[in-house]
Design a protein around this motif. Structure first.
Motif, PDB file in Angstrom:
ATOM      1  N   VAL A  65       9.987   8.074   5.206  1.00  0.00           N
ATOM      2  CA  VAL A  65       9.360   8.864   3.774  1.00  0.00           C
ATOM      3  C   VAL A  65       8.557   8.776   3.137  1.00  0.00           C
ATOM      4  O   VAL A  65       8.288   7.369   3.393  1.00  0.00           O
ATOM      5  N   ASN A  66       8.168   9.745   3.120  1.00  0.00           N
ATOM      6  CA  ASN A  66       6.164   9.493   2.447  1.00  0.00           C
ATOM      7  C   ASN A  66       6.730  10.745   0.864  1.00  0.00           C
ATOM      8  O   ASN A  66       7.096  11.614   1.322  1.00  0.00           O
ATOM      9  N   HIS A  67       6.368  10.028   0.290  1.00  0.00           N
ATOM     10  CA  HIS A  67       5.560  11.182  -1.475  1.00  0.00           C
ATOM     11  C   HIS A  67       4.601  11.032  -1.412  1.00  0.00           C
ATOM     12  O   HIS A  67       3.792  10.145  -0.666  1.00  0.00           O
ATOM     13  N   GLN A  68       4.184  11.851  -1.868  1.00  0.00           N
ATOM     14  CA  GLN A  68       2.453  12.245  -2.377  1.00  0.00           C
ATOM     15  C   GLN A  68       2.359  13.412  -3.387  1.00  0.00           C
ATOM     16  O   GLN A  68       3.496  13.948  -3.811  1.00  0.00           O
ATOM     17  N   LYS A  69       1.064  13.429  -4.313  1.00  0.00           N
ATOM     18  CA  LYS A  69       0.730  14.834  -5.237  1.00  0.00           C
ATOM     19  C   LYS A  69       1.961  14.676  -6.319  1.00  0.00           C
ATOM     20  O   LYS A  69       2.517  13.292  -6.460  1.00  0.00           O
ATOM     21  N   PHE A  70       2.642  15.312  -7.216  1.00  0.00           N
ATOM     22  CA  PHE A  70       3.879  15.396  -7.644  1.00  0.00           C
ATOM     23  C   PHE A  70       4.982  16.215  -7.157  1.00  0.00           C
ATOM     24  O   PHE A  70       5.782  15.047  -7.840  1.00  0.00           O
ATOM     25  N   ALA A  71       4.949  16.407  -6.550  1.00  0.00           N
ATOM     26  CA  ALA A  71       7.183  16.965  -6.396  1.00  0.00           C
ATOM     27  C   ALA A  71       6.814  16.711  -4.324  1.00  0.00           C
ATOM     28  O   ALA A  71       7.406  17.450  -3.862  1.00  0.00           O
ATOM     29  N   ASP A  72       5.104  16.541  -3.116  1.00  0.00           N
ATOM     30  CA  ASP A  72       5.800  16.625  -1.805  1.00  0.00           C
ATOM     31  C   ASP A  72       6.683  15.382  -1.274  1.00  0.00           C
ATOM     32  O   ASP A  72       6.659  14.161  -1.514  1.00  0.00           O
ATOM     33  N   LEU A  73       7.588  15.776  -0.819  1.00  0.00           N
ATOM     34  CA  LEU A  73       8.425  14.983  -0.015  1.00  0.00           C
ATOM     35  C   LEU A  73       7.937  14.902   1.490  1.00  0.00           C
ATOM     36  O   LEU A  73       8.607  16.243   2.013  1.00  0.00           O
ATOM     37  N   SER A  74       7.706  14.260   1.995  1.00  0.00           N
ATOM     38  CA  SER A  74       8.093  13.899   3.711  1.00  0.00           C
ATOM     39  C   SER A  74       8.761  13.727   4.426  1.00  0.00           C
ATOM     40  O   SER A  74       9.055  12.009   4.029  1.00  0.00           O
ATOM     41  N   VAL A  75       9.219  13.578   5.167  1.00  0.00           N
ATOM     42  CA  VAL A  75      10.916  12.922   5.715  1.00  0.00           C
ATOM     43  C   VAL A  75      10.563  13.045   6.878  1.00  0.00           C
ATOM     44  O   VAL A  75      10.822  14.655   7.230  1.00  0.00           O
ATOM     45  N   THR A  76      10.750  12.160   7.848  1.00  0.00           N
ATOM     46  CA  THR A  76      10.414  12.119   9.504  1.00  0.00           C
ATOM     47  C   THR A  76      11.467  11.482  10.463  1.00  0.00           C
ATOM     48  O   THR A  76      11.648  10.367   9.808  1.00  0.00           O
ATOM     49  N   PHE A  95       0.567  -0.591   0.394  1.00  0.00           N
ATOM     50  CA  PHE A  95      -0.140  -0.125  -0.017  1.00  0.00           C
ATOM     51  C   PHE A  95       1.158   1.038   0.087  1.00  0.00           C
ATOM     52  O   PHE A  95       1.425   1.814   0.898  1.00  0.00           O
ATOM     53  N   ALA A  96       0.978   1.492  -1.010  1.00  0.00           N
ATOM     54  CA  ALA A  96       2.652   3.182  -1.495  1.00  0.00           C
ATOM     55  C   ALA A  96       2.132   3.395  -0.854  1.00  0.00           C
ATOM     56  O   ALA A  96       2.611   4.519  -0.871  1.00  0.00           O
ATOM     57  N   ASP A  97       0.867   4.117  -0.435  1.00  0.00           N
ATOM     58  CA  ASP A  97       0.595   5.371   0.108  1.00  0.00           C
ATOM     59  C   ASP A  97       1.051   5.865   1.295  1.00  0.00           C
ATOM     60  O   ASP A  97       1.012   7.415   1.639  1.00  0.00           O
ATOM     61  N   CYS A  98       1.402   4.877   2.078  1.00  0.00           N
ATOM     62  CA  CYS A  98       2.396   4.739   3.254  1.00  0.00           C
ATOM     63  C   CYS A  98       3.242   5.032   3.156  1.00  0.00           C
ATOM     64  O   CYS A  98       3.961   4.933   2.172  1.00  0.00           O
ATOM     65  N   PRO A  99       3.971   5.862   4.618  1.00  0.00           N
ATOM     66  CA  PRO A  99       5.486   5.716   4.488  1.00  0.00           C
ATOM     67  C   PRO A  99       6.114   4.914   4.654  1.00  0.00           C
ATOM     68  O   PRO A  99       6.003   3.654   5.134  1.00  0.00           O
ATOM     69  N   VAL A 100       7.265   5.249   4.109  1.00  0.00           N
ATOM     70  CA  VAL A 100       8.469   3.527   4.318  1.00  0.00           C
ATOM     71  C   VAL A 100       9.220   3.959   5.449  1.00  0.00           C
ATOM     72  O   VAL A 100       9.893   4.918   5.578  1.00  0.00           O
ATOM     73  N   LEU A 101       9.072   2.917   6.239  1.00  0.00           N
ATOM     74  CA  LEU A 101      10.390   3.571   7.046  1.00  0.00           C
ATOM     75  C   LEU A 101      11.209   2.335   7.118  1.00  0.00           C
ATOM     76  O   LEU A 101      11.459   1.619   7.189  1.00  0.00           O
ATOM     77  N   LEU A 102      12.796   3.496   7.048  1.00  0.00           N
ATOM     78  CA  LEU A 102      13.594   2.262   6.982  1.00  0.00           C
ATOM     79  C   LEU A 102      14.497   2.336   8.293  1.00  0.00           C
ATOM     80  O   LEU A 102      15.330   3.507   9.049  1.00  0.00           O
ATOM     81  N   ASP A 103      15.004   1.384   9.029  1.00  0.00           N
ATOM     82  CA  ASP A 103      15.193   1.222  10.254  1.00  0.00           C
ATOM     83  C   ASP A 103      16.586   1.184  10.625  1.00  0.00           C
ATOM     84  O   ASP A 103      17.936  -0.101   9.573  1.00  0.00           O
ATOM     85  N   PHE A 104      17.855   2.017  10.790  1.00  0.00           N
ATOM     86  CA  PHE A 104      19.138   1.952  10.642  1.00  0.00           C
ATOM     87  C   PHE A 104      19.717   1.604  11.725  1.00  0.00           C
ATOM     88  O   PHE A 104      20.518   2.392  12.160  1.00  0.00           O
TER      89      PHE A 104
END
Length: 172
Positions: free
Chosen positions: A67-78, A51-60
């Motif tokens: 990391v999450n993308h939406q619309k054409f160019a919106d990027l959220s990093v939390t 379900f690619a609408d939700c954020p991707v969690l990278l555990d380091f």
């Protein structure tokens, strides 16, 4: 603010590579050298798909970048705000977090991150995706690009497309 059905998640949408670099560049660069433990994706349990609408969690190993993308160019990093053991509540879907569900991601588990690069898409100005920012991750086992798939997250495996302008993040 829409939280994607994830308790505690508060996306902050940025629109340019320079904004992402200013807000998160140092912390992203500091991930280099850390081992990737898991990549968590929200999984649609009804049709067994990402379900690619939700954020991707990278555990380091002690530092989780979301990391999450939406619309054409919106990027959220939390950072460190989402628990992959928590619920995901979205109308009309039966969703849950799944660790390393894609074989290409599972193959990277345990590998140290070599470098992070911000990637800025260079397409004609009239294209609404022009200037969108992707995250390039380099591992001993290969490259991963987490990019905007037109209003959702998407992965590309292998070297970044030549249509991206690369903005390497130097290690602190």
């Amino acid at each position: 603010m829409f939280d994607f059905g994830i308790p505690g998640y508060r996306p902050v949408w940025l629109h340019r590579c320079s904004e992402v670099a200013a807000a998160h560049g140092e912390r992203l660069a500091a991930l280099a050298g850390r081992r990737l433990r898991h990549v968590w994706l929200v999984w649609n349990l009804d049709d067994d798909s990402w379900f690619a609408d939700c954020p991707v969690l990278l555990d380091f190993s002690g530092e989780q970048v979301e990391v999450n993308h939406q619309k054409f160019a919106d990027l959220s990093v939390t950072w460190n705000s989402i628990s992959p053991t928590g619920p995901v509540t979205w109308p009309d879907f039966h969703l849950a977090w799944r660790s390393d569900p894609l074989p290409e991601l599972a193959a990277l588990a345990g590998q140290p991150l070599r470098a992070v690069t911000l990637l800025e898409l260079q397409v004609p100005r009239w294209d609404l995706a022009n200037g969108s920012t992707a995250l390039g991750l380099t591992f001993p086992g290969g490259d991963v690009v987490l990019h905007n798939g037109l209003d959702e997250n998407a992965f590309a495996f292998g070297p970044p497309d030549p249509g991206y302008r690369r903005h390497p993040l130097p290690r602190p």
